[in-house]
Design a protein around this motif. Structure first.
Motif, PDB file in Angstrom:
ATOM      1  N   ARG A 165       0.708  -1.091   0.048  1.00  0.00           N
ATOM      2  CA  ARG A 165      -0.026   0.142   0.157  1.00  0.00           C
ATOM      3  C   ARG A 165       0.787   1.221   0.007  1.00  0.00           C
ATOM      4  O   ARG A 165       1.539   1.375   0.827  1.00  0.00           O
ATOM      5  CB  ARG A 165      -0.956  -0.126   1.138  1.00  0.00           C
ATOM      6  CG  ARG A 165      -1.774   1.165   1.504  1.00  0.00           C
ATOM      7  CD  ARG A 165      -2.851   0.764   2.353  1.00  0.00           C
ATOM      8  NE  ARG A 165      -2.264   0.350   3.725  1.00  0.00           N
ATOM      9  CZ  ARG A 165      -2.858  -0.316   4.505  1.00  0.00           C
ATOM     10  NH1 ARG A 165      -4.467  -0.598   4.393  1.00  0.00           N
ATOM     11  NH2 ARG A 165      -2.651  -0.728   5.561  1.00  0.00           N
ATOM     12  N   PHE A 166       0.574   2.109  -1.059  1.00  0.00           N
ATOM     13  CA  PHE A 166       1.389   3.483  -1.014  1.00  0.00           C
ATOM     14  C   PHE A 166       0.483   4.699  -1.118  1.00  0.00           C
ATOM     15  O   PHE A 166      -0.725   4.360  -1.425  1.00  0.00           O
ATOM     16  CB  PHE A 166       2.202   3.560  -2.504  1.00  0.00           C
ATOM     17  CG  PHE A 166       3.204   2.377  -2.606  1.00  0.00           C
ATOM     18  CD1 PHE A 166       4.498   2.536  -2.148  1.00  0.00           C
ATOM     19  CD2 PHE A 166       3.161   1.172  -2.976  1.00  0.00           C
ATOM     20  CE1 PHE A 166       5.638   1.869  -2.271  1.00  0.00           C
ATOM     21  CE2 PHE A 166       4.178   0.412  -3.269  1.00  0.00           C
ATOM     22  CZ  PHE A 166       5.456   0.711  -2.816  1.00  0.00           C
ATOM     23  N   ASP A 167       0.996   5.715  -0.344  1.00  0.00           N
ATOM     24  CA  ASP A 167       0.121   6.941  -0.449  1.00  0.00           C
ATOM     25  C   ASP A 167       0.532   7.800  -1.865  1.00  0.00           C
ATOM     26  O   ASP A 167       1.758   8.191  -1.937  1.00  0.00           O
ATOM     27  CB  ASP A 167       0.761   7.733   0.737  1.00  0.00           C
ATOM     28  CG  ASP A 167      -0.024   8.874   1.138  1.00  0.00           C
ATOM     29  OD1 ASP A 167      -0.739   9.609   0.242  1.00  0.00           O
ATOM     30  OD2 ASP A 167       0.165   9.454   2.160  1.00  0.00           O
ATOM     31  N   ILE A 168      -0.429   8.048  -2.451  1.00  0.00           N
ATOM     32  CA  ILE A 168      -0.562   8.847  -3.799  1.00  0.00           C
ATOM     33  C   ILE A 168      -1.212  10.025  -3.613  1.00  0.00           C
ATOM     34  O   ILE A 168      -1.414  10.765  -4.847  1.00  0.00           O
ATOM     35  CB  ILE A 168      -0.694   8.083  -4.992  1.00  0.00           C
ATOM     36  CG1 ILE A 168      -1.884   7.558  -5.104  1.00  0.00           C
ATOM     37  CG2 ILE A 168       0.405   7.013  -5.221  1.00  0.00           C
ATOM     38  CD1 ILE A 168      -2.652   7.053  -6.274  1.00  0.00           C
ATOM     39  N   ARG A 169      -1.496  10.567  -2.500  1.00  0.00           N
ATOM     40  CA  ARG A 169      -2.270  11.789  -2.357  1.00  0.00           C
ATOM     41  C   ARG A 169      -1.462  13.151  -2.896  1.00  0.00           C
ATOM     42  O   ARG A 169      -0.331  13.070  -3.003  1.00  0.00           O
ATOM     43  CB  ARG A 169      -2.766  11.958  -0.638  1.00  0.00           C
ATOM     44  CG  ARG A 169      -1.422  12.485  -0.006  1.00  0.00           C
ATOM     45  CD  ARG A 169      -1.948  12.700   1.343  1.00  0.00           C
ATOM     46  NE  ARG A 169      -2.164  11.492   2.143  1.00  0.00           N
ATOM     47  CZ  ARG A 169      -2.536  11.288   3.219  1.00  0.00           C
ATOM     48  NH1 ARG A 169      -3.054  12.084   3.986  1.00  0.00           N
ATOM     49  NH2 ARG A 169      -2.578  10.036   3.720  1.00  0.00           N
ATOM     50  N   GLY A 171      -1.699  13.918  -6.096  1.00  0.00           N
ATOM     51  CA  GLY A 171      -1.281  13.779  -7.532  1.00  0.00           C
ATOM     52  C   GLY A 171       0.069  13.537  -7.797  1.00  0.00           C
ATOM     53  O   GLY A 171       0.759  13.650  -8.540  1.00  0.00           O
ATOM     54  N   ALA A 172       0.750  12.848  -6.697  1.00  0.00           N
ATOM     55  CA  ALA A 172       2.018  12.177  -6.800  1.00  0.00           C
ATOM     56  C   ALA A 172       2.395  11.267  -7.926  1.00  0.00           C
ATOM     57  O   ALA A 172       1.156  10.424  -8.078  1.00  0.00           O
ATOM     58  CB  ALA A 172       2.303  11.466  -5.370  1.00  0.00           C
ATOM     59  N   THR A 173       3.458  11.136  -8.603  1.00  0.00           N
ATOM     60  CA  THR A 173       3.466  10.051  -9.301  1.00  0.00           C
ATOM     61  C   THR A 173       4.744   9.088  -8.968  1.00  0.00           C
ATOM     62  O   THR A 173       5.526   8.273  -9.888  1.00  0.00           O
ATOM     63  CB  THR A 173       3.889  10.636 -10.900  1.00  0.00           C
ATOM     64  OG1 THR A 173       4.816  11.544 -10.752  1.00  0.00           O
ATOM     65  CG2 THR A 173       2.755  11.273 -11.258  1.00  0.00           C
ATOM     66  N   THR A 174       5.309   9.401  -7.825  1.00  0.00           N
ATOM     67  CA  THR A 174       6.169   8.554  -7.135  1.00  0.00           C
ATOM     68  C   THR A 174       5.807   7.989  -5.867  1.00  0.00           C
ATOM     69  O   THR A 174       5.007   8.516  -5.210  1.00  0.00           O
ATOM     70  CB  THR A 174       7.513   9.661  -6.871  1.00  0.00           C
ATOM     71  OG1 THR A 174       8.000  10.212  -7.926  1.00  0.00           O
ATOM     72  CG2 THR A 174       8.678   8.674  -6.339  1.00  0.00           C
ATOM     73  N   LEU A 175       6.147   6.683  -5.887  1.00  0.00           N
ATOM     74  CA  LEU A 175       5.201   6.010  -4.759  1.00  0.00           C
ATOM     75  C   LEU A 175       6.402   5.946  -3.669  1.00  0.00           C
ATOM     76  O   LEU A 175       7.605   5.774  -3.857  1.00  0.00           O
ATOM     77  CB  LEU A 175       5.262   4.509  -5.280  1.00  0.00           C
ATOM     78  CG  LEU A 175       4.456   4.402  -6.284  1.00  0.00           C
ATOM     79  CD1 LEU A 175       4.542   2.810  -6.816  1.00  0.00           C
ATOM     80  CD2 LEU A 175       3.044   4.604  -6.053  1.00  0.00           C
ATOM     81  N   PHE A 176       5.945   6.417  -2.347  1.00  0.00           N
ATOM     82  CA  PHE A 176       6.599   6.577  -1.285  1.00  0.00           C
ATOM     83  C   PHE A 176       6.061   5.972  -0.196  1.00  0.00           C
ATOM     84  O   PHE A 176       4.666   5.795  -0.245  1.00  0.00           O
ATOM     85  CB  PHE A 176       6.855   8.051  -0.750  1.00  0.00           C
ATOM     86  CG  PHE A 176       7.729   8.735  -1.829  1.00  0.00           C
ATOM     87  CD1 PHE A 176       9.257   8.561  -1.790  1.00  0.00           C
ATOM     88  CD2 PHE A 176       7.302   9.712  -2.693  1.00  0.00           C
ATOM     89  CE1 PHE A 176      10.021   9.143  -2.749  1.00  0.00           C
ATOM     90  CE2 PHE A 176       8.210  10.525  -3.645  1.00  0.00           C
ATOM     91  CZ  PHE A 176       9.531  10.138  -3.406  1.00  0.00           C
ATOM     92  N   GLY A 177       6.726   5.533   0.901  1.00  0.00           N
ATOM     93  CA  GLY A 177       6.126   5.040   2.193  1.00  0.00           C
ATOM     94  C   GLY A 177       5.483   3.966   2.075  1.00  0.00           C
ATOM     95  O   GLY A 177       4.373   3.564   2.778  1.00  0.00           O
ATOM     96  N   GLY A 178       5.653   2.847   1.330  1.00  0.00           N
ATOM     97  CA  GLY A 178       5.028   1.421   0.959  1.00  0.00           C
ATOM     98  C   GLY A 178       5.033   0.743   2.256  1.00  0.00           C
ATOM     99  O   GLY A 178       5.937   0.556   2.874  1.00  0.00           O
ATOM    100  N   VAL A 179       3.831   0.182   2.653  1.00  0.00           N
ATOM    101  CA  VAL A 179       3.903  -0.726   3.810  1.00  0.00           C
ATOM    102  C   VAL A 179       2.972  -1.895   3.245  1.00  0.00           C
ATOM    103  O   VAL A 179       2.200  -1.804   2.278  1.00  0.00           O
ATOM    104  CB  VAL A 179       3.078  -0.035   5.208  1.00  0.00           C
ATOM    105  CG1 VAL A 179       3.810   1.051   5.650  1.00  0.00           C
ATOM    106  CG2 VAL A 179       1.705   0.437   4.569  1.00  0.00           C
ATOM    107  N   PRO A 180       3.395  -3.205   3.843  1.00  0.00           N
ATOM    108  CA  PRO A 180       2.634  -4.236   3.212  1.00  0.00           C
ATOM    109  C   PRO A 180       1.031  -4.247   3.762  1.00  0.00           C
ATOM    110  O   PRO A 180       0.902  -4.027   4.991  1.00  0.00           O
ATOM    111  CB  PRO A 180       3.401  -5.295   4.022  1.00  0.00           C
ATOM    112  CG  PRO A 180       4.703  -4.925   4.411  1.00  0.00           C
ATOM    113  CD  PRO A 180       4.487  -3.289   4.540  1.00  0.00           C
ATOM    114  N   PHE A 181       0.459  -4.525   2.910  1.00  0.00           N
ATOM    115  CA  PHE A 181      -1.192  -4.560   3.205  1.00  0.00           C
ATOM    116  C   PHE A 181      -1.428  -6.083   3.540  1.00  0.00           C
ATOM    117  O   PHE A 181      -2.281  -6.174   4.457  1.00  0.00           O
ATOM    118  CB  PHE A 181      -1.867  -4.262   1.732  1.00  0.00           C
ATOM    119  CG  PHE A 181      -3.404  -4.638   2.026  1.00  0.00           C
ATOM    120  CD1 PHE A 181      -4.181  -3.734   2.448  1.00  0.00           C
ATOM    121  CD2 PHE A 181      -3.849  -5.763   1.039  1.00  0.00           C
ATOM    122  CE1 PHE A 181      -5.301  -3.993   2.645  1.00  0.00           C
ATOM    123  CE2 PHE A 181      -5.298  -5.976   1.463  1.00  0.00           C
ATOM    124  CZ  PHE A 181      -6.121  -5.283   2.056  1.00  0.00           C
TER     125      PHE A 181
END
Length: 286
Positions: A165-169, A171-181
């Motif tokens: 699960r990544f945060d894309i609020r 209008g981001a086009t780079t995936l940051f802060g990924g955590v396992p769902f």
């Protein structure tokens, strides 16, 4: 009740999507090089030879479909096919895989190593003009899928058996802060395609798992639907009320004995669900 509504026998059926404007389901056979459509109201079936490895087909804001095929994005119409873009940064064994569309019409799609050995795949974004590398390196990408509020992107790293699960609020086009769902055990199969319904629950197909599973936003398993074949790839929620699940499957990877025991493998299946899906916006191509 599970029905095989089209025993089309795809080698690698994938990418079902409900086209609400045309009231039609589209899906592809990646290894067969074909695009298929089904119009449930009439029962009409059509198949088109695309060539290569078409991995997704999504409605375009200019009519027709945007198709990912190997290292390029194509604009497909019945009377013409044009190239929208070559995808930069791909090696010779890479190809496109799964895709979705956000509220702004941007295409989020995954690439993967077709030999399934090297983590050269990742998520990319096409905004109608340029292609941006978003990240999330993997050998085999699946999804992505985006939450109803547009703030969360789910990315499936199939061979690692993990949905991220990544945060894309914003209008981001780079995936940051990924955590396992959620991460899965070997006997559950490999998580494959994913789609988000109107309650932000995830429907996930399971390769070598013989089922589709629905998960709550906190990762809790809510529903499991068994199918009569091992390789379940992805669901689309469609029909007039968006409450019919259309499920693609595959014959690839099955032995002769397994194919004999699974005569409907590669077919298109359907079943009814209580919670409807969402209609994807068209891909913005210009």
């Amino acid at each position: 009740m599970i029905d095989c509504i089209w025993p089309v026998a795809t080698t690698l059926g994938e990418g079902p999507v409900w086209d609400a404007q045309a009231r039609r389901l589209w899906f592809v056979d990646i290894k067969g090089g074909r695009l298929h459509s089904l119009t449930p109201e009439t029962g009409a079936r059509e198949s088109f030879e695309i060539g290569g490895n078409p991995s997704f087909a999504l409605p375009s804001d200019q009519g027709g479909l945007v198709i990912g095929n190997r290292d390029r994005l194509l604009h497909w119409r019945r009377d013409a096919v044009t190239e929208l873009a070559r995808i930069p940064g791909m090696v010779a064994t890479d190809r496109t895989n799964d895709a979705t569309v956000d509220a702004a019409g941007r295409l989020w799609f995954g690439t993967m190593d077709d030999l399934e050995s090297t983590p050269t795949g990742q998520v990319r974004v096409y905004d109608g003009g340029t292609i941006t590398e978003a990240g999330a390196a993997a050998i085999v990408t699946n999804g992505p899928a985006i939450s109803g509020d547009g703030r969360t992107l789910y990315h499936v790293d199939s061979l690692a058996r993990t949905i991220w699960r990544f945060d894309i609020r914003g209008g981001a086009t780079t995936l940051f802060g990924g955590v396992p769902f959620r991460t899965f055990s070997g006997d559950e199969g490999l998580p494959d395609g994913v789609v988000v319904d109107a309650q932000d629950h995830l429907w996930v197909g399971f390769w070598a798992g013989g089922c589709a599973r629905r998960f709550a936003p906190d990762g809790t398993l809510v529903t499991e639907v068994r199918l009569p074949c091992a390789n379940v790839t992805k669901l689309a929620l469609g029909g007039p009320d968006l409450r019919t699940a259309y499920v693609t499957t595959a014959r690839a990877g099955l032995s002769a004995a397994e194919l004999a025991a699974q005569p409907l493998a590669g077919g298109l299946f359907s079943f009814r669900v209580e919670v409807p899906g969402r209609v994807l916006p068209p891909v913005r191509v210009g």
